[in-house]
Write a protein that holds these residues in place. Structure first.
Motif, short mmCIF file in Angstrom:
data_model
loop_
_atom_site.label_atom_id
_atom_site.label_comp_id
_atom_site.label_asym_id
_atom_site.label_seq_id
_atom_site.Cartn_x
_atom_site.Cartn_y
_atom_site.Cartn_z
N LEU A 34 -14.04 1.24 -3.61
CA LEU A 34 -13.39 2.53 -3.83
C LEU A 34 -12.37 2.42 -4.95
N ASP A 72 -14.25 2.51 -8.17
CA ASP A 72 -14.68 3.89 -8.42
C ASP A 72 -13.53 4.72 -8.95
N SER A 73 -12.33 4.48 -8.42
CA SER A 73 -11.19 5.29 -8.83
C SER A 73 -10.78 4.98 -10.26
N THR A 110 -12.45 7.32 -12.58
CA THR A 110 -12.07 8.73 -12.51
C THR A 110 -10.70 8.91 -13.14
N GLU A 123 -8.35 10.60 -11.69
CA GLU A 123 -7.39 10.83 -10.61
C GLU A 123 -7.41 9.69 -9.60
N PRO A 124 -6.86 8.50 -9.93
CA PRO A 124 -6.88 7.41 -8.97
C PRO A 124 -6.11 7.73 -7.70
N SER A 157 -6.03 10.54 -6.13
CA SER A 157 -6.86 11.31 -5.21
C SER A 157 -7.80 10.38 -4.45
N GLU A 158 -8.19 9.28 -5.08
CA GLU A 158 -9.04 8.30 -4.39
C GLU A 158 -8.26 7.61 -3.26
N ASN A 176 -8.25 9.89 -0.51
CA ASN A 176 -9.57 9.90 0.11
C ASN A 176 -9.72 8.70 1.06
N VAL A 177 -9.26 7.54 0.62
CA VAL A 177 -9.30 6.35 1.47
C VAL A 177 -8.47 6.58 2.73
N ARG A 237 -10.33 8.86 5.06
CA ARG A 237 -11.45 8.19 5.72
C ARG A 237 -10.97 7.24 6.82
N GLN A 275 -0.60 5.74 -2.72
CA GLN A 275 -0.82 6.93 -3.54
C GLN A 275 0.51 7.45 -4.07
#
Length: 150
Positions: free
Chosen positions: A23, A26-27, A30, A32-33, A35-36, A39-40, A43, A127
């Motif tokens: 993840l 992936d961030s 993008t 917007e790290p 926002s990842e 998201n983590v 989840r 974050q």
């Protein structure tokens, strides 16, 4: 709780969190790290994900405890070690772990949701810290001279 049991729980919980580096990669792709990270956190705090991880880790712990140690005995013997010579050839890992091994899957079942919730809180905190961490990295980058004098 014995240290060995805590270690096993920590290892099993860590295996549930192994998707986190993916993840993070992936961030990086993008814009917007943060926002990842959110998201983590989402989840990890999702009760359905916690149940799934708990079930998987509980089953994994049962499977690991049922591993036969005879191949390990043979490998140690082939390497010239007599460390395992007194172990019964039909022993399983649960036999070596002691009486608390019976309680391990239940303990995992109780602790995984707590650990995932704590990790979700940490992801949320990361974050919030990202701008400060980036600023600190920039300062450090300029404070330390390049090894080639640039």
């Amino acid at each position: 709780m014995p240290l060995r049991q805590k270690f096993v729980i920590a290892c099993l919980a860590a295996s549930a969190l192994t998707p986190l580096p993916a993840l993070a990669r992936d961030s990086e792709a993008t814009s917007e790290p943060s926002s990842e990270a959110a998201n983590v956190a989402k989840r990890l705090s999702d009760p359905a994900n916690q149940v799934a991880a708990t079930v998987a880790l509980t089953a994994l712990s049962e499977a690991l405890l049922d591993i036969k140690i005879e191949p390990l005995r043979k490998a140690l013997s082939a390497a010239g070690s007599d460390a395992a010579r007194d172990l019964p050839p039909d022993a399983r890992l649960r036999d070596l772990a002691g009486p608390e091994a019976r309680e391990l899957p239940g303990t995992i079942g109780k602790r995984v949701p707590q650990a995932m919730s704590a990790a979700a809180g940490m992801a949320g905190a990361v974050q919030d810290m990202l701008p400060e961490l980036k600023a600190a990295a920039d300062k450090l980058k300029h404070a330390i001279p390049d090894q080639y004098g640039q």
